[in-house]
Design an enzyme around this catalytic site. Structure first.
Site, PDB file in Angstrom:
ATOM      1  N   CYS A 185     -11.165  -3.162  -9.021  1.00  0.00           N
ATOM      2  CA  CYS A 185      -9.710  -3.066  -8.573  1.00  0.00           C
ATOM      3  C   CYS A 185      -9.641  -2.208  -7.192  1.00  0.00           C
ATOM      4  CB  CYS A 185      -8.749  -2.296  -9.897  1.00  0.00           C
ATOM      5  SG  CYS A 185      -9.552  -0.893 -10.401  1.00  0.00           S
ATOM      6  N   CYS A 189     -15.939  -1.135  -9.642  1.00  0.00           N
ATOM      7  CA  CYS A 189     -14.877  -1.648 -10.308  1.00  0.00           C
ATOM      8  C   CYS A 189     -14.303  -3.074  -9.640  1.00  0.00           C
ATOM      9  CB  CYS A 189     -13.842  -0.731 -10.394  1.00  0.00           C
ATOM     10  SG  CYS A 189     -12.722  -0.447  -8.829  1.00  0.00           S
ATOM     11  N   GLN A 239      -6.934   5.314  -4.996  1.00  0.00           N
ATOM     12  CA  GLN A 239      -7.113   7.001  -5.120  1.00  0.00           C
ATOM     13  C   GLN A 239      -8.428   7.395  -5.547  1.00  0.00           C
ATOM     14  OE1 GLN A 239      -4.589   8.512  -3.868  1.00  0.00           O
ATOM     15  NE2 GLN A 239      -3.128   6.818  -3.416  1.00  0.00           N
ATOM     16  N   THR A 248      -2.609   0.835  -4.751  1.00  0.00           N
ATOM     17  CA  THR A 248      -2.990   2.031  -4.190  1.00  0.00           C
ATOM     18  C   THR A 248      -4.404   2.354  -4.699  1.00  0.00           C
ATOM     19  OG1 THR A 248      -2.550   4.154  -3.409  1.00  0.00           O
ATOM     20  CG2 THR A 248      -1.620   3.760  -5.387  1.00  0.00           C
ATOM     21  N   ASP A 306       0.893  -1.205   0.017  1.00  0.00           N
ATOM     22  CA  ASP A 306       0.049   0.019  -0.043  1.00  0.00           C
ATOM     23  C   ASP A 306       0.911   1.055   0.079  1.00  0.00           C
ATOM     24  OD1 ASP A 306      -2.447   1.604   0.273  1.00  0.00           O
ATOM     25  OD2 ASP A 306      -1.855   1.888   2.507  1.00  0.00           O
ATOM     26  N   ARG A 307       0.253   2.360  -0.471  1.00  0.00           N
ATOM     27  CA  ARG A 307       1.315   3.643  -0.756  1.00  0.00           C
ATOM     28  C   ARG A 307       1.203   4.489   0.611  1.00  0.00           C
ATOM     29  NH1 ARG A 307       0.127   8.589  -4.673  1.00  0.00           N
ATOM     30  NH2 ARG A 307      -1.011   9.435  -2.836  1.00  0.00           N
ATOM     31  N   ASP A 308      -0.195   5.035   0.835  1.00  0.00           N
ATOM     32  CA  ASP A 308      -0.247   5.869   1.842  1.00  0.00           C
ATOM     33  C   ASP A 308      -0.168   5.418   3.303  1.00  0.00           C
ATOM     34  OD1 ASP A 308      -0.237   8.044  -0.153  1.00  0.00           O
ATOM     35  OD2 ASP A 308      -2.399   7.496  -0.513  1.00  0.00           O
TER      36      ASP A 308
HETATM   37 MG   LIG Z   1      -2.766   3.383   3.295  1.00  0.00          MG
HETATM   38 ZN   LIG Z   2     -10.923   0.416  -9.337  1.00  0.00          ZN
END
Ligand SMILES: [Mg+2]
Ligand SMILES: [Zn+2]
Length: 190
Positions: free
Chosen positions: A107, A105, A65, A63, A15-17
């Site tokens: 994803c 979606c 977003q 991630t 994961d990014r954040d």
């Molecule tokens: Mg996170």
């Molecule tokens: Zn998606």
């Protein structure tokens, strides 16, 4: 789930954040940096990425977003942050879900779509790979994709995820967790 010599590579789905860079909690929700200038890479993350990469582990960021779907961020703004992290940390790829729940979606984590995309593109053996995240959506996405799940401890109001396989304080602790998977890979080559 594949096994044996042709099963593919070990990946750390990250994961990014809140894992690579700090999240900023606003109104009870962890929020992404608004721009490249806002990025604060978490302590120990560059060294952990180097160790994982040196051990042959793919570094694939997955991630959500949803600010893109919500009109609060543009694709280009999100991509600028991703490109910065790719350069700074030597990541193999950043896979982004730009959708919100209403888009339906496949994803948006907790759905496994981003992990499955990454597995297909890079030839990943999911059974020997891990998903590392700071929120329940990450842990559920990892479980849904069939990887080992690692929760980076957080104290967000949304609460802790349900039954992660491992709980750690930072990415450095993930390196030893992956050593058994890599040993299997070496054995399979003999
Ligand atoms: Mg996170
Ligand atoms: Zn998606």
């Amino acid at each position: 789930m594949g096994s044996g010599p042709a099963a593919g590579r070990v990946a750390a789905f990250l994961d990014r954040d809140g894992v690579l860079n700090e999240s900023v909690v606003r109104d009870g929700k962890p929020r992404p940096p608004a721009s490249v200038d806002d990025i604060v890479i978490r302590p120990g993350v560059p060294a952990a990425c180097n160790s994982l990469r040196d051990a042959g582990v793919l570094l694939l960021v997955v991630t959500n977003q949803p600010d893109i779907a919500r009109g609060k961020a543009t694709w280009d703004e999100v991509d600028a942050i991703n490109q910065h992290l790719i350069t700074e940390l030597g990541l193999d790829a950043v896979l982004v879900c730009p959708h919100d729940d209403a888009d339906g979606c496949d994803c948006r984590k907790p759905k496994p779509g981003l992990l499955l995309q990454g597995a297909e593109r890079f030839g990943v053996d999911l059974a020997r790979s891990v998903m590392v995240g700071d929120r329940w959506r990450d842990i559920d996405a990892g479980r849904n994709a069939g990887v080992t799940t690692v929760w980076v401890r957080s104290d967000y109001p949304e609460g802790a995820p349900d039954a992660p396989d491992h709980t750690v304080d930072d990415l450095a602790e993930v390196v030893p967790l992956l050593i058994p998977a890599l040993t299997v890979e070496e054995d399979s080559l003999r």
